[in-house]
Design a protein around this motif. Structure first.
Motif, mmCIF file in Angstrom:
data_model
loop_
_atom_site.group_PDB
_atom_site.id
_atom_site.type_symbol
_atom_site.label_atom_id
_atom_site.label_comp_id
_atom_site.label_asym_id
_atom_site.label_seq_id
_atom_site.Cartn_x
_atom_site.Cartn_y
_atom_site.Cartn_z
ATOM 1 N N SER A 168 4.547 -2.760 8.606
ATOM 2 C CA SER A 168 5.027 -1.483 8.107
ATOM 3 C C SER A 168 6.464 -1.631 7.634
ATOM 4 C CB SER A 168 4.976 -0.429 9.224
ATOM 5 O OG SER A 168 5.642 0.751 8.825
ATOM 6 N N ALA A 169 6.800 -0.894 6.589
ATOM 7 C CA ALA A 169 8.171 -0.881 6.100
ATOM 8 C C ALA A 169 9.101 -0.194 7.106
ATOM 9 C CB ALA A 169 8.241 -0.179 4.743
ATOM 10 N N ALA A 170 8.522 0.486 8.130
ATOM 11 C CA ALA A 170 9.326 1.287 9.054
ATOM 12 C C ALA A 170 9.470 0.709 10.456
ATOM 13 C CB ALA A 170 8.714 2.678 9.157
ATOM 14 N N GLN A 171 8.834 -0.427 10.749
ATOM 15 C CA GLN A 171 8.917 -0.955 12.113
ATOM 16 C C GLN A 171 8.848 -2.470 12.107
ATOM 17 O OE1 GLN A 171 5.394 0.960 13.740
ATOM 18 N NE2 GLN A 171 4.343 -0.988 13.916
ATOM 19 N N LEU A 177 0.868 -1.166 0.000
ATOM 20 C CA LEU A 177 0.000 0.000 0.000
ATOM 21 C C LEU A 177 0.905 1.216 0.000
ATOM 22 C CD1 LEU A 177 -2.715 1.538 0.303
ATOM 23 C CD2 LEU A 177 -2.430 1.295 2.785
ATOM 24 N N ARG A 178 0.774 2.024 -1.033
ATOM 25 C CA ARG A 178 1.538 3.273 -1.118
ATOM 26 C C ARG A 178 0.815 4.301 -0.245
ATOM 27 N NH1 ARG A 178 0.985 2.044 -7.047
ATOM 28 N NH2 ARG A 178 2.906 0.981 -7.634
ATOM 29 N N VAL A 179 1.258 4.417 0.993
ATOM 30 C CA VAL A 179 0.570 5.256 1.969
ATOM 31 C C VAL A 179 0.695 6.731 1.583
ATOM 32 C CG1 VAL A 179 0.487 5.971 4.385
ATOM 33 C CG2 VAL A 179 0.845 3.562 3.810
ATOM 34 N N ALA A 180 -0.461 7.408 1.547
ATOM 35 C CA ALA A 180 -0.545 8.836 1.257
ATOM 36 C C ALA A 180 -1.402 9.498 2.342
ATOM 37 C CB ALA A 180 -1.172 9.046 -0.127
ATOM 38 N N ASP A 181 -1.499 10.806 2.299
ATOM 39 C CA ASP A 181 -2.275 11.528 3.314
ATOM 40 C C ASP A 181 -3.708 11.028 3.420
ATOM 41 O OD1 ASP A 181 -0.125 13.080 4.035
ATOM 42 O OD2 ASP A 181 -0.742 14.828 2.865
ATOM 43 N N ARG A 182 -4.312 10.618 2.306
ATOM 44 C CA ARG A 182 -5.712 10.166 2.340
ATOM 45 C C ARG A 182 -5.891 8.869 3.136
ATOM 46 N NH1 ARG A 182 -3.734 9.445 -2.536
ATOM 47 N NH2 ARG A 182 -3.635 7.383 -3.454
ATOM 48 N N HIS A 240 5.044 5.900 5.795
ATOM 49 C CA HIS A 240 5.755 4.686 5.387
ATOM 50 C C HIS A 240 4.763 3.714 4.761
ATOM 51 C CE1 HIS A 240 9.371 5.939 7.481
ATOM 52 N NE2 HIS A 240 8.576 6.329 8.457
ATOM 53 N N ASP A 241 5.183 3.071 3.689
ATOM 54 C CA ASP A 241 4.329 2.093 3.032
ATOM 55 C C ASP A 241 4.052 0.911 3.950
ATOM 56 O OD1 ASP A 241 4.367 3.675 0.798
ATOM 57 O OD2 ASP A 241 5.610 2.324 -0.395
ATOM 58 N N LEU A 242 2.947 0.234 3.663
ATOM 59 C CA LEU A 242 2.600 -1.007 4.354
ATOM 60 C C LEU A 242 2.691 -2.154 3.365
ATOM 61 C CD1 LEU A 242 -0.516 0.115 6.417
ATOM 62 C CD2 LEU A 242 1.834 -0.145 7.204
ATOM 63 N N LEU A 243 3.054 -3.313 3.866
ATOM 64 C CA LEU A 243 3.125 -4.530 3.060
ATOM 65 C C LEU A 243 2.165 -5.551 3.633
ATOM 66 C CD1 LEU A 243 6.963 -4.502 2.838
ATOM 67 C CD2 LEU A 243 5.432 -4.286 0.890
ATOM 68 N N CYS A 244 1.594 -6.347 2.754
ATOM 69 C CA CYS A 244 0.641 -7.378 3.165
ATOM 70 C C CYS A 244 0.997 -8.681 2.474
ATOM 71 C CB CYS A 244 -0.775 -6.961 2.785
ATOM 72 S SG CYS A 244 -2.027 -8.200 3.187
ATOM 73 N N THR A 248 -1.401 8.090 12.148
ATOM 74 C CA THR A 248 -1.310 6.669 11.848
ATOM 75 C C THR A 248 -2.173 6.335 10.632
ATOM 76 O OG1 THR A 248 -1.470 4.436 12.774
ATOM 77 C CG2 THR A 248 -3.193 5.985 13.402
ATOM 78 N N VAL A 249 -1.918 5.195 10.039
ATOM 79 C CA VAL A 249 -2.724 4.730 8.915
ATOM 80 C C VAL A 249 -4.072 4.258 9.462
ATOM 81 C CG1 VAL A 249 -2.839 3.087 7.006
ATOM 82 C CG2 VAL A 249 -0.635 4.063 7.666
ATOM 83 N N SER A 250 -5.141 4.615 8.774
ATOM 84 C CA SER A 250 -6.493 4.310 9.247
ATOM 85 C C SER A 250 -6.819 2.823 9.151
ATOM 86 C CB SER A 250 -7.533 5.106 8.447
ATOM 87 O OG SER A 250 -7.617 4.601 7.131
ATOM 88 N N GLY A 251 -7.745 2.390 9.982
ATOM 89 C CA GLY A 251 -8.234 1.016 9.943
ATOM 90 C C GLY A 251 -8.842 0.644 8.605
ATOM 91 N N PRO A 252 -9.683 1.510 8.013
ATOM 92 C CA PRO A 252 -10.224 1.174 6.691
ATOM 93 C C PRO A 252 -9.147 0.979 5.626
ATOM 94 C CG PRO A 252 -11.563 2.860 7.714
ATOM 95 C CD PRO A 252 -10.351 2.682 8.590
ATOM 96 N N SER A 253 -8.050 1.703 5.726
ATOM 97 C CA SER A 253 -6.953 1.511 4.768
ATOM 98 C C SER A 253 -6.268 0.164 4.981
ATOM 99 C CB SER A 253 -5.926 2.642 4.898
ATOM 100 O OG SER A 253 -6.495 3.868 4.520
ATOM 101 N N LEU A 254 -6.112 -0.239 6.240
ATOM 102 C CA LEU A 254 -5.538 -1.556 6.539
ATOM 103 C C LEU A 254 -6.464 -2.662 6.038
ATOM 104 C CD1 LEU A 254 -4.258 -0.915 10.164
ATOM 105 C CD2 LEU A 254 -2.868 -1.137 8.107
ATOM 106 N N PHE A 255 -7.770 -2.488 6.268
ATOM 107 C CA PHE A 255 -8.747 -3.465 5.785
ATOM 108 C C PHE A 255 -8.670 -3.569 4.266
ATOM 109 C CE2 PHE A 255 -12.718 -4.675 3.909
ATOM 110 C CZ PHE A 255 -13.073 -5.808 4.620
#
Length: 140
Positions: free
Chosen positions: A116-119, A35-40, A92-96, A47-54
């Motif tokens: 997360s690519a950062a932690q 997931l290319r994390v952006a402000d939206r 930071h981008d997320l990977l799944c 933090t990245v929102s729950g709906p984005s993680l879903f």
């Protein structure tokens, strides 16, 4: 389906979200997506929102299923349970990693791990079931 075909399918059928995701790897039983994390994708608190993680878990598993059964736009989520375990940092981008645990004629069952690519450590874990549409009978 190969990564390029899956990406083209996503762009054609879901152009509203296709640019958010990038397929990193596909094997017969797993798919890794970014997931290319952006402000939206952010919520208050940095933090990245729950709906984005879903969405990341759902789209990754959907494409993992399609990698095996082919381009079936009408395969749908019938069940998803997600556990949020760590707060992913913004910027930071997320990977799944979506894993296909069982593929039947009517249902596909699997799980998705998000990090997360950062932690270090898993950010979220999801358990998913998809309904697979029946194949159409050809008329003689």
């Amino acid at each position: 389906m190969e990564p390029e075909a899956l990406s083209a399918f996503l762009a054609r059928e879901f152009p509203q979200v296709a640019d958010d995701f990038a397929i990193e790897e596909v094997t017969p039983d797993r798919l890794v997506m970014r997931l290319r994390v952006a402000d939206r994708h952010l919520r208050p608190g940095g933090t990245v929102s729950g709906p984005s993680l879903f969405a990341l878990a759902d789209v990754a598993f959907y494409l993992a299923v399609l990698a095996r059964i082919g381009p079936q736009a009408l395969a749908v989520t019938t069940s998803c349970a997600i556990d949020f375990m760590r707060k992913p940092p913004a910027g930071h981008d997320l990977l799944c990693e979506a894993r296909l645990l069982k593929l039947g004629r009517q249902l596909a069952v699997g799980d998705a791990l998000i990090w997360s690519a950062a932690q270090e450590g898993v950010v979220a874990r999801a358990s998913l079931t998809y309904a697979i549409p029946p194949k159409r009978q050809e008329m003689p």
